[in-house]
Design a protein around this motif. Structure first.
Motif, PDB file in Angstrom:
ATOM      1  N   VAL A 197       1.013  -1.078  -0.012  1.00 29.02           N
ATOM      2  CA  VAL A 197      -0.315  -0.200  -0.364  1.00 29.02           C
ATOM      3  C   VAL A 197       0.741   1.184  -0.036  1.00 29.02           C
ATOM      4  O   VAL A 197       0.323   2.376  -1.139  1.00 29.02           O
ATOM      5  CB  VAL A 197      -1.005  -0.108   1.626  1.00 29.02           C
ATOM      6  CG1 VAL A 197       0.088  -0.059   2.380  1.00 29.02           C
ATOM      7  CG2 VAL A 197      -1.915   1.076   0.622  1.00 29.02           C
ATOM      8  N   THR A 198       2.143   1.125   0.926  1.00 29.59           N
ATOM      9  CA  THR A 198       3.255   2.226   0.610  1.00 29.59           C
ATOM     10  C   THR A 198       3.665   2.639  -0.803  1.00 29.59           C
ATOM     11  O   THR A 198       3.449   3.936  -1.457  1.00 29.59           O
ATOM     12  CB  THR A 198       3.824   2.303   1.304  1.00 29.59           C
ATOM     13  OG1 THR A 198       3.582   2.122   2.691  1.00 29.59           O
ATOM     14  CG2 THR A 198       5.234   3.642   1.333  1.00 29.59           C
ATOM     15  N   VAL A 199       4.469   1.588  -1.579  1.00 33.60           N
ATOM     16  CA  VAL A 199       4.257   1.827  -2.919  1.00 33.60           C
ATOM     17  C   VAL A 199       2.848   1.940  -3.721  1.00 33.60           C
ATOM     18  O   VAL A 199       3.392   3.294  -4.577  1.00 33.60           O
ATOM     19  CB  VAL A 199       5.089   0.453  -3.297  1.00 33.60           C
ATOM     20  CG1 VAL A 199       4.932   0.120  -4.917  1.00 33.60           C
ATOM     21  CG2 VAL A 199       6.517  -0.436  -3.013  1.00 33.60           C
ATOM     22  N   ALA A 212       0.996  -2.250  -7.729  1.00 36.03           N
ATOM     23  CA  ALA A 212       0.586  -2.607  -6.084  1.00 36.03           C
ATOM     24  C   ALA A 212      -0.776  -2.402  -5.073  1.00 36.03           C
ATOM     25  O   ALA A 212      -0.798  -3.146  -4.385  1.00 36.03           O
ATOM     26  CB  ALA A 212       1.764  -1.480  -6.067  1.00 36.03           C
ATOM     27  N   LEU A 213      -1.124  -1.835  -5.715  1.00 36.55           N
ATOM     28  CA  LEU A 213      -3.390  -1.582  -4.928  1.00 36.55           C
ATOM     29  C   LEU A 213      -3.709  -2.808  -5.375  1.00 36.55           C
ATOM     30  O   LEU A 213      -4.125  -3.259  -4.568  1.00 36.55           O
ATOM     31  CB  LEU A 213      -3.570  -0.467  -4.763  1.00 36.55           C
ATOM     32  CG  LEU A 213      -3.149   0.987  -4.441  1.00 36.55           C
ATOM     33  CD1 LEU A 213      -3.713   1.987  -5.485  1.00 36.55           C
ATOM     34  CD2 LEU A 213      -2.923   0.992  -3.139  1.00 36.55           C
ATOM     35  N   ALA A 214      -3.540  -3.429  -6.085  1.00 38.08           N
ATOM     36  CA  ALA A 214      -3.997  -4.527  -6.216  1.00 38.08           C
ATOM     37  C   ALA A 214      -3.586  -5.713  -6.183  1.00 38.08           C
ATOM     38  O   ALA A 214      -4.357  -6.817  -5.122  1.00 38.08           O
ATOM     39  CB  ALA A 214      -4.343  -4.974  -8.249  1.00 38.08           C
ATOM     40  N   LEU A 264      -5.264  -8.164  -2.986  1.00 34.91           N
ATOM     41  CA  LEU A 264      -5.178  -9.746  -2.364  1.00 34.91           C
ATOM     42  C   LEU A 264      -4.188 -10.350  -1.434  1.00 34.91           C
ATOM     43  O   LEU A 264      -5.132 -11.467  -1.065  1.00 34.91           O
ATOM     44  CB  LEU A 264      -4.236 -10.148  -3.888  1.00 34.91           C
ATOM     45  CG  LEU A 264      -5.295 -10.234  -5.515  1.00 34.91           C
ATOM     46  CD1 LEU A 264      -4.255 -10.424  -6.704  1.00 34.91           C
ATOM     47  CD2 LEU A 264      -6.470 -11.272  -5.174  1.00 34.91           C
ATOM     48  N   VAL A 265      -3.073  -9.598  -1.160  1.00 37.79           N
ATOM     49  CA  VAL A 265      -2.577  -9.987  -0.140  1.00 37.79           C
ATOM     50  C   VAL A 265      -3.611  -9.790   1.235  1.00 37.79           C
ATOM     51  O   VAL A 265      -3.230 -10.683   2.438  1.00 37.79           O
ATOM     52  CB  VAL A 265      -1.419  -9.537   0.187  1.00 37.79           C
ATOM     53  CG1 VAL A 265      -0.616  -9.815   1.363  1.00 37.79           C
ATOM     54  CG2 VAL A 265      -0.337  -9.393  -1.034  1.00 37.79           C
ATOM     55  N   LEU A 325      -6.152  -3.695   6.764  1.00 41.86           N
ATOM     56  CA  LEU A 325      -7.255  -3.298   6.226  1.00 41.86           C
ATOM     57  C   LEU A 325      -7.863  -4.649   5.863  1.00 41.86           C
ATOM     58  O   LEU A 325      -7.505  -4.806   4.070  1.00 41.86           O
ATOM     59  CB  LEU A 325      -7.235  -2.116   4.967  1.00 41.86           C
ATOM     60  CG  LEU A 325      -8.484  -1.348   4.652  1.00 41.86           C
ATOM     61  CD1 LEU A 325      -9.413  -0.954   5.655  1.00 41.86           C
ATOM     62  CD2 LEU A 325      -7.992  -0.083   3.146  1.00 41.86           C
ATOM     63  N   PRO A 326      -8.772  -5.617   6.686  1.00 39.77           N
ATOM     64  CA  PRO A 326      -9.840  -6.354   6.166  1.00 39.77           C
ATOM     65  C   PRO A 326     -10.308  -5.787   5.089  1.00 39.77           C
ATOM     66  O   PRO A 326     -11.197  -5.497   5.095  1.00 39.77           O
ATOM     67  CB  PRO A 326     -10.324  -6.729   7.486  1.00 39.77           C
ATOM     68  CG  PRO A 326      -9.404  -6.367   8.378  1.00 39.77           C
ATOM     69  CD  PRO A 326      -8.545  -4.631   7.819  1.00 39.77           C
TER      70      PRO A 326
END
Length: 507
Positions: free
Chosen positions: A36-38, A71-73, A77-78, A87-88
């Motif tokens: 999420v940072t990237v 990265a957000l996608a 998934l993670v 962040l569930p």
């Protein structure tokens, strides 16, 4: 200025914040945090550099946008697979959380964008100093605080919150449009009025979003959901600052070129004018005929910035229309008047404390008739007095490890002799064993205590469900135990206080 303050804060925190040992080893979602940072950083850099440092179609900007989206996608998934996700993703199944997160992003986007460029406007267009330009934004801050306090108190009294984000988004859009109409001749009072309108819109929108989220998610997700909403507001602020900065830079260059040309026709040297236009002080040291076109160039640029913000606020209005109205928990209604809920850094949203508060309030309103009805509706074979004695043994055994006649009498502020008959009867009937001072359950007593406990838990869960949540039995029992331990500690403290008059002395 900030570094010395930060050093003091770190020292104060190290000296005062207690060290708490966790019961279990926490599982930190390092991969989710990194992704999420990237992702966020890449998108913010793309919106900030695009059109300024690099062309919008350049490989750098395209790579930043593509990398941010990927990265957000991957982050999403993670989070589906992480043991304890940052962040569930399940929170987004809650429509209230989804709507409030989008609204928080919009509010942060508009608020920080306006607050960042208002001082710039006041310095370059009105000629205010850096200090005075900050002071002159106080009308917006006043409007924000007054609207927040007002909305919080209304929510506390009525339990209704949906109208505030809707009205707030509309007022915010109006305020941003009014800011785009300001000019060198607007005057202090009119500009202050426009800033006040914007502050009212932000205050009405922001305060209730956290309240709504805390009211609808499960108790176990309170901390995460609260932080999630604040995260989206912070993310919106970052994007707002980057986007508005890009719009500002792209619009300023042609406007300033035209302004310098107009000032040159009034007798100025273009090179001197270009240098003077780089600072508010240099600009306003020029003769009026030369400074006016330059000030207008900055005004036109900031008009563009504020005008581009209006569609964002309108989008917030559309999103706010989808916000559902649900009945507020007691804890949410009490917290609605707390400014920290809407404006501070993410609070812990301690689910256990909030549950304890709700349970305590429900129990405080339950009288003897409630207890009689619950006992009557349970599967117990005991009468009211017997059920009370058996449950006292159950509660004190859980709280302090043993059930003593003295402790029970102290808790209820009655002489121990008053309680002896009912405990003796429970021993005779085979529900308790003891020597007259300490009591324990027999198998029959444990069975009756379990039956009564189930009835109490069912009743409490029904009351809690009316306020928007239904905790599991483990959370409920922990909340009841904490409340009971606090009451017992207070009673023992009063009993042992040297200032408390002794009963014997009074007699």
């Amino acid at each position: 200025v900030n570094v010395p303050i930060a050093i003091v804060v770190v020292i104060a925190a190290a000296r005062t914040i207690p060290s708490v040992r966790a019961v279990g080893r926490p599982v930190i979602d390092y991969l989710g945090i990194a992704l999420v940072t990237v992702g966020a950083s890449a998108l913010i850099l793309a919106t900030s550099w695009g059109g300024n440092e690099y062309a919008w179609g350049s490989p750098v900007i395209i790579a930043l946008f593509a990398g941010g989206v990927v990265a957000l996608a991957l982050f999403c998934l993670v989070e589906f697979r992480a043991k304890e996700p940052m962040l569930p993703m399940r929170l987004f199944r809650n429509p209230v959380f989804t709507v409030c997160s989008i609204l928080s992003f919009v509010v942060g986007f508009a608020m920080l964008g306006a607050m960042t460029f208002l001082p710039t406007y006041l310095q370059y267009v009105d000629g205010d100093s850096a200090t005075l330009s900050g002071v002159r934004t106080l009308p917006m801050v006043v409007g924000l605080l007054v609207a927040s306090v007002f909305s919080g108190n209304v929510v506390s009294k009525t339990g209704r919150y949906r109208i505030f984000p809707i009205v707030g988004s509309l007022v915010m859009a109006v305020g941003l449009y009014l800011l785009s109409r300001m000019g060198p001749d607007s005057g202090v009072w009119l500009e202050s009025l426009y800033m006040l309108v914007l502050g009212v819109g932000i205050g009405l929108s922001m305060q209730v979003l956290t309240i709504a989220v805390q009211n609808t998610v499960d108790y176990s997700d309170l901390g995460t959901a609260t932080s999630g909403v604040t995260f989206f507001r912070t993310l919106g602020s970052s994007f707002g600052t980057a986007v508005f900065g890009t719009i500002y830079a792209n619009a300023l260059k042609p406007n300033l070129t035209d302004g310098i040309a107009a000032a040159a026709r009034a007798g100025g040297d273009p090179a001197v004018l270009a240098k003077a236009a780089q600072s508010p002080q240099g600009l306003h040291r020029l003769p009026a005929a030369q400074s006016a076109p330059l000030a207008q160039a900055y005004a036109d640029t900031l008009h563009t910035v504020f005008l581009w913000t209006v569609p964002v606020a309108v989008l917030g209005l559309v999103v706010a229309l989808f916000l559902k109205e649900v009945k507020l928990r007691d804890t949410a209604r009490v917290g609605s008047t707390d400014m920290g809920e809407g404006f501070a850094q993410p609070s812990a949203g301690d689910s256990a404390r909030l549950l304890e508060f709700s349970v305590a309030k429900i129990l405080r309103g339950a009288g003897p008739d409630t207890a009689r009805r619950i006992v009557a509706e349970s599967d117990t074979r005991l009468d009211m007095a017997g059920a009370w004695a058996v449950m006292q043994v159950e509660l004190f055994t859980r709280m302090v490890g043993h059930a003593g006649l003295g402790l029970i009498a102290t808790r209820h502020r009655v002489p121990p002799e008053v309680l002896v008959p009912v405990f003796d009867r429970m021993i005779e009937e085979g529900y308790l064993t003891g020597d007259g001072r300490l009591f324990t359950h027999t198998a029959a007593g444990s069975r009756e205590a379990a039956a009564i406990g189930v009835a109490w838990a069912r009743w409490l869960n029904e009351r809690l469900a009316e306020h928007g949540s239904r905790p599991d039995d483990r959370q409920l029992r922990a909340a009841v135990d904490v409340i009971a331990k606090r009451l017992l500690a207070e009673d023992l403290t009063q009993e042992l206080s040297p200032e408390k008059p002794r009963v014997g002395a009074a007699l």
